[in-house]
Scaffold this active site. Structure first.
Site, PDB file in Angstrom:
ATOM      1  CD  GLN A 129      19.837  52.136  -1.362  1.00  0.00           C
ATOM      2  OE1 GLN A 129      19.864  50.950  -1.686  1.00  0.00           O
ATOM      3  NE2 GLN A 129      20.539  53.052  -1.990  1.00  0.00           N
ATOM      4  CB  SER A 132      13.735  54.237  -5.843  1.00  0.00           C
ATOM      5  OG  SER A 132      15.006  54.065  -6.379  1.00  0.00           O
ATOM      6  CB  SER A 164      15.675  45.370  -1.649  1.00  0.00           C
ATOM      7  OG  SER A 164      15.634  45.588  -3.033  1.00  0.00           O
ATOM      8  CD  GLU A 247      22.402  50.706  -4.845  1.00  0.00           C
ATOM      9  OE1 GLU A 247      22.345  51.942  -4.779  1.00  0.00           O
ATOM     10  OE2 GLU A 247      21.400  49.986  -4.981  1.00  0.00           O
ATOM     11  CD  GLU A 369      18.501  52.084 -20.781  1.00  0.00           C
ATOM     12  OE1 GLU A 369      18.459  51.910 -19.542  1.00  0.00           O
ATOM     13  OE2 GLU A 369      18.233  51.179 -21.593  1.00  0.00           O
TER      14      GLU A 369
END
Lengths: 401, 368
Positions: A129, A132, A164, A247, A369
């Site tokens: 994936q 990020s 990953s 996910e 957060e």
């Protein structure tokens, strides 16, 4: 949860037990691999093929998509039974089956679904994936990796990170910026990338556990044919949302690799520490207990086709923190022997792995957060964060670290 | 919808409307100001609606809606910080029907709401079930005292876990609070709306309940109380969270609603997560209570711990997020702050339940 099985579910569980007894014999003992050994991906591919042949690769998918057409509960029953064995299941296979294919099925052309869905189920395609980036994590829509049109192709340049299993993947799902003059959510497009394409440089990142499950991926003049674009140009954010929803629903679960509270209490008893630590142990039990049945309710919602809403958010938030707290306590009870990382003691490695994995899990798939912001804004109706980027073209946004 | 479900929905909706009108902040403040206070008007009105008998079996003069009805009603009570002896009624009848038939008149009066019960089980000075209860039964007469017992200030009937000096073991007795030799005092307590009183017995006439294993009955009663109380705590938590969020949206500092600050947002999100986890524990424990499952002790302990810790946290933070206004008598925040503490102390405090949970945790995973 055996005692909640309906008669049909109990029958399915029995069928699964029988099938596993015949087909999972090779996985009775822990796999002869250290943590992070990349050979597990190939073993995972083989196990996926075995499951696919048995009809268990896509239990809750509709039959027309190559699935079994069963309920998500049955999916979980299979996972529960499968987890009694040391089977090689994990994100190396799960990213494809759990994230890429549902996204392709939701947004792909018939040709794309034909090309990818079944082969992925069969273990023939492993996925990673490519979302990020160094400057786009919690703020995922800030991705800078640029895709520019060139004839029938797109030319991609940029850097992805925390990818990953990129080092074992055959294909990747990629989010890239196609129009920096739009506001940031609108200039994104979603692509399917063949990881053998020239210009892809996968560099493992060594994590705190010493393993290298995730990578940096550098993309230099990587050419992607337009037929590998998923969804419309500029519609990438909506497509990525499908991936992210899947996910989160997939991001918690029991594993033989991770300690649970029962194993912590057994350890406490052995060391004569149960009484002294009753407060913490009981609190962990109560949190794990509430979560367990909370997850069962989540499954019920899934099986009724209802939206998961905040449930999946709370699951991951609580699970990762219970895991971190419980693992730390286990290590404390083991004392200095827990400092030896290469120990043969499976129990010690479980607490060590839980401790380190929890640190990653609290960040992956939505940091604590961010999840708390989501709860506060979506469930409790509290004001959103101040958005300095609202209405501003991406190219005009200030750049920081 | 089944007949039972319809009856439950009706009783709940009527109850909610009633509580919204009757359980007002003014009324609550008046109750809190007076030791041993009890909202008799409210009780009379819920009796009219059939609350006392809602959970009881039809054979006991009830509606047969089971513990889940009692749980729902307690969640409503908790949400308004209203305080009624509904759980006590159910626990008392539950005990009485285990005993001999001549207790039937008590059960019937309780089911009809014509009498109020209190249950004296836990003692002072220890968090758990007393090995040797304070009140002592000698030659059929009860002497000694209870500790502070909720609704003892207004109860007609008291069920007392006592020490049988002849047998040298605990025993359950029932007596009428109007009997000769029974006195009650109403000390000022953290939550005066609980109608708390200390009962003092001096050679008081009482009936011994013929229960085969009084200690086991005490444990079961405590577990049932823990589960139902968890729902009352959840109701209270929901109100704390709701009130705190309302305030966080409205109150402005530095030209922003305080709810825009992550310190507040994340604190409220934590309460929400704790609440949902507590709810999970409570719902599963309720199923074990309804089915009289042998797994009940561990599930009840998890529900007790989850709800007690979470309610206390929510009540404290609700005051914190309100700032100075939250610690005034005029605010409503202290209703929940008081109630959370009182409920944490009634029915055994957390050290008792923690030990029970850790010792019996294998029950949580039985059947897996």
């Amino acid at each position: 949860m055996d005692f909640n099985d309906s008669p049909e579910e109990a029958a399915f569980r029995q069928e699964v037990k029988t099938w596993l007894a015949e087909n999972a014999q090779a996985y009775r003992e822990p796999l002869p691999l250290g943590p992070g050994d990349i050979r597990i991906a190939e073993m995972g591919r083989e196990w996926q093929k075995i499951k696919a042949r048995g009809g268990y690769a896509a239990i809750s998918w509709p039959t027309e998509a190559g699935g079994r057409g069963a309920t998500p509960i049955e999916e979980v029953i299979f996972a529960e039974e499968e987890n009694r064995y040391h089977v090689p299941v994990g994100p190396f296979v799960g990213i494809g089956v759990g994230l890429a294919v549902p996204t392709i099925r939701a947004h792909g052309t018939p040709e794309q679904i034909e090309q990818f869905a079944h082969p992925t189920l069969m273990g023939d395609i492993l996925w990673c994936q490519l979302f990020s980036e160094p400057a786009a994590g919690s703020d995922l829509a800030a991705v800078r990796t640029r895709a520019q049109r060139d004839g029938d192709d797109w030319v991609v340049n940029g850097q992805k990170v925390w990818t990953s299993w990129a080092h074992t993947a055959d294909w990747g799902i990629l989010l890239a910026r196609t129009d920096p003059e739009q506001v940031k959510h609108k200039g994104l497009t979603f692509f399917l990338l063949d990881m053998r394409t020239p210009g892809i440089d996968v560099r493992p990142i060594r994590s705190i556990s010493g393993e290298s499950e995730f990578n940096e991926v550098f993309l230099t003049d990587v050419r992607i044919p337009d037929r590998c674009r998923l969804g419309e140009v500029g519609a990438g954010w909506g497509v990525a949302m499908t991936t992210l929803m899947n996910e989160r629903a997939n991001s918690t679960g029991e594993s033989l690799l991770l300690p649970d509270v029962s194993s912590l209490v057994r350890l406490a008893r052995e060391r004569g520490l149960a009484e002294k630590n009753q407060r913490e142990l009981a609190a962990l039990y109560a949190r794990e207990q509430g979560l367990k049945y909370f997850q069962a309710r989540q499954l019920t919602a899934l099986s009724r086709g209802e939206q998961l809403g905040p449930m999946s958010v709370i699951s991951k938030l609580v699970f990762a923190n219970v895991l971190q707290d419980g693992s730390a306590m286990g290590l404390d009870m083991l004392g200095l022997e827990a400092a030896f990382l290469a120990t043969e003691d499976h129990r010690v490695t479980r607490f060590q792995y839980g401790y380190q994995w929890a640190a990653a899990l609290r960040i992956a798939g939505g940091a604590d957060e961010i999840l708390k912001n989501q709860i506060a804004e979506r469930e409790l109706g509290l004001p959103g964060e101040i958005r300095a980027d609202k209405g501003v073209p991406f190219s005009q946004l200030p750049v920081g670290r | 919808m089944s007949e039972h479900m319809e009856a439950l929905v009706m009783i709940r909706d009527q109850g909610r409307r009633l509580l919204e009108q009757a359980a007002t902040p003014e009324r609550q403040r008046a109750l809190l100001d007076q030791p041993g206070a009890f909202d008799r008007d409210l009780w009379d009105q819920v009796v009219e609606l059939g609350w006392p008998g809602a959970g009881l079996a039809e054979a006991q003069g009830g509606l047969g809606l089971g513990w889940s009805a009692v749980a729902e009603l307690h969640q409503l009570l908790g949400a308004r910080a209203a305080s009624l002896p509904l759980l006590q009624t159910c626990l008392a009848v539950d005990l009485l029907v285990q005993a001999d038939a001549d207790q039937a008149r008590h059960s019937e009066a309780l089911a009809a709401g014509a009498a109020i019960a209190c249950v004296s089980l836990f003692g002072p000075g220890e968090p758990g079930l007393p090995e040797r209860p304070l009140a002592t039964l000698t030659d059929g007469l009860l002497s000694g005292s209870s500790t502070a017992v909720a609704f003892a200030a207004v109860a007609d009937i008291a069920l007392v876990y006592a020490w049988d000096s002849g047998a040298g073991s605990p025993v359950w007795v029932v007596l009428e609070t109007s009997a000769t030799g029974v006195a009650r005092s109403t000390p000022n307590v953290i939550d005066n709306a609980r109608a708390m009183a200390v009962l003092t017995f001096e050679n008081a006439h009482c009936s011994v309940l013929s229960i085969k294993d009084p200690v086991a009955a005490a444990r079961r009663l405590a577990a049932a109380a823990a589960v139902i109380t968890a729902f009352e705590q959840i109701g209270g938590m929901e109100t704390c969270l709701h009130d705190a969020c309302d305030y966080a949206r409205e109150r402005r500092v530095f030209a922003q609603p305080i709810g825009a600050f992550q310190a507040i947002k994340h604190g409220l999100a934590d309460i929400y997560a704790d609440l949902e986890v507590a709810r999970g524990c409570a719902i599963d424990a309720l199923a074990k209570l309804e089915n009289a499952s042998p797994q009940l002790p561990a599930f009840a302990a998890a529900a007790r711990i989850g709800a007690t810790a979470a309610y206390e946290h929510a009540a404290r933070e609700n005051i914190q997020f309100h700032g100075g206004i939250g610690v005034t008598w005029e605010s409503t925040e202290h209703f929940y702050f008081r109630r959370s503490r009182s409920l944490a102390l009634e029915w055994g405090s957390l050290p008792y339940w923690r030990e029970l949970l850790v010792d019996n945790a294998a029950m949580l995973t039985e059947g897996y």
